[in-house]
Write a protein that holds these residues in place. Structure first.
Motif, mmCIF file in Angstrom:
data_model
loop_
_atom_site.group_PDB
_atom_site.id
_atom_site.type_symbol
_atom_site.label_atom_id
_atom_site.label_comp_id
_atom_site.label_asym_id
_atom_site.label_seq_id
_atom_site.Cartn_x
_atom_site.Cartn_y
_atom_site.Cartn_z
ATOM 1 N N UNK A 271 21.654 12.465 -34.553
ATOM 2 C CA UNK A 271 20.336 11.954 -34.915
ATOM 3 C C UNK A 271 19.238 12.808 -34.285
ATOM 4 N N UNK A 272 19.451 13.224 -33.030
ATOM 5 C CA UNK A 272 18.481 14.088 -32.352
ATOM 6 C C UNK A 272 18.384 15.435 -33.057
ATOM 7 N N UNK A 297 17.829 19.862 -29.264
ATOM 8 C CA UNK A 297 17.657 18.418 -29.156
ATOM 9 C C UNK A 297 18.998 17.698 -29.075
ATOM 10 N N UNK A 298 19.977 18.159 -29.840
ATOM 11 C CA UNK A 298 21.299 17.550 -29.790
ATOM 12 C C UNK A 298 21.956 17.721 -28.435
ATOM 13 N N UNK A 302 23.029 14.652 -25.484
ATOM 14 C CA UNK A 302 24.339 14.458 -24.853
ATOM 15 C C UNK A 302 24.245 14.208 -23.355
ATOM 16 N N UNK A 303 23.095 14.485 -22.754
ATOM 17 C CA UNK A 303 22.906 14.277 -21.317
ATOM 18 C C UNK A 303 22.262 12.928 -21.010
ATOM 19 N N UNK A 304 21.948 12.155 -22.049
ATOM 20 C CA UNK A 304 21.287 10.861 -21.869
ATOM 21 C C UNK A 304 22.344 9.759 -21.846
ATOM 22 N N UNK A 310 16.454 7.571 -25.374
ATOM 23 C CA UNK A 310 15.522 8.596 -24.924
ATOM 24 C C UNK A 310 15.627 9.765 -25.884
ATOM 25 N N UNK A 311 14.619 10.641 -25.885
ATOM 26 C CA UNK A 311 14.620 11.794 -26.786
ATOM 27 C C UNK A 311 13.809 12.916 -26.163
ATOM 28 N N UNK A 312 14.121 14.138 -26.542
ATOM 29 C CA UNK A 312 13.401 15.291 -26.026
ATOM 30 C C UNK A 312 11.975 15.305 -26.568
#
Length: 326
Positions: A271-272, A297-298, A302-304, A310-312
């Motif tokens: 989705x990111x 972004x993907x 993966x680090x969240x 959350x999103x970049x």
């Protein structure tokens, strides 16, 4: 009907009507996200597949949070500064309240139509390496579910782009969306290239995202999507192997991007990717640049931790994209 990022006003003659005789006045947006709103319950397990046992002790806790595919795309778009509106069916239940609160917190416009069956929900089992297994509750949807055509038409006409999730009842909205002439994108997720349910989405969209995980021959499936449908761009993400980009008849490989921190959960990475790719496309960037945005972004997603939504942000995305090794 609950509307944010627009207004709900008494119906007038000729006005587009939503539920319960109310009219929707759609404020201008960059992207309308259709469907995919819901709640996930996150369970961290010691391994996947999970061996049978009478019980497991979950020391990390079991958490329920808003955020399914449409929510995550909308969140990613909004974090990148795009005016975003989300349309879906929601129940009058605690899960629906979580979804509404998520949109309110992040300033995302939301049109929530009543869903008597309740808000969509799922259970995600997450392994130590970040892989997940999702269990979807299909009882909270019905084959007869529909978005009011006038509502879809009004919101789409006020948008520069529409991203359509493959959740019920989005397939029924595709003919109306095509009539508006607004560009469409969709994400087929782990399509095997054969399941007929995905085909209307694959062939109606201008930009198609999918995972290569279940594809024996990703290039063949990607070219079939482009040949049979409207897509000028097809992207197949391939995890640690990066992604494949088909545009203008040419297939190229998108290099993988190293995550900026340890990988804890792959949920929402696709989705990111889609959100950042669309940000690039709506900014006038070439497909290769859009794909680089998506990969960055993907990797960030993966680090969240799975318990967070959350999103970049745009500044971080552009900073990392400008460097030689994002």
């Amino acid at each position: 009907m609950h509307v944010r990022g627009g207004a709900t006003v008494p119906s007038a003659e000729g006005a587009p009507k939503g539920e319960r005789g109310m009219a929707v006045r759609a404020d201008a947006s960059d992207v309308l996200v259709l469907g995919g709103a819901g709640v996930d319950t996150i369970v961290h397990v010691p391994e996947l597949p999970l061996p049978y046992a009478d019980s497991y002790m979950i020391d990390s806790g079991i958490r329920t949070r808003a955020g399914q595919t449409g929510d995550f795309v909308a969140l990613g778009l909004a974090a990148l500064g795009l005016r975003t509106h989300h349309l879906d069916l929601l129940g009058d239940d605690p899960e629906g309240d979580l979804v509404r609160a998520l949109h309110h917190e992040h300033g995302i416009g939301l049109t929530a139509l009543p869903q008597p069956a309740g808000t969509k929900r799922a259970v995600n089992l997450v392994g130590p390496d970040g892989r997940r297994l999702s269990l979807y509750d299909t009882s909270r949807a019905h084959p007869d579910d529909r978005f009011p055509q006038a509502t879809v038409r009004a919101l789409a006409a006020a948008s520069r782009h529409v991203h359509v999730t493959i959740t019920q009842p989005c397939a029924h909205a595709l003919p109306v969306l095509r009539e508006t002439g607004v560009p469409l994108s969709t994400d087929l997720h782990d399509w095997d290239g054969e399941n007929p349910y995905h085909e209307p989405f694959a062939y109606a969209a201008d930009v198609v995202f999918l995972s290569a995980a279940a594809l024996a021959d990703p290039e063949r499936t990607m070219r079939r999507i482009a040949e049979r449908g409207r897509a000028d761009t097809v992207v197949a993400t391939a995890g640690a192997d990066g992604a494949h980009l088909l545009t203008g008849g040419e297939l190229t490989r998108v290099p993988v991007v190293d995550p900026p921190a340890p990988v804890v959960d792959s949920n929402g990475a696709g989705d990111a990717f889609a959100a950042a790719f669309l940000y690039g496309r709506l900014s006038g960037e070439p497909p290769e640049r859009c794909a680089r945005y998506g990969a960055i972004a993907g990797a960030h997603a993966c680090t969240v931790p799975a318990s967070r939504a959350d999103a970049i942000g745009r500044a971080d995305l552009l900073r990392r994209a400008a460097g030689p090794n994002p």
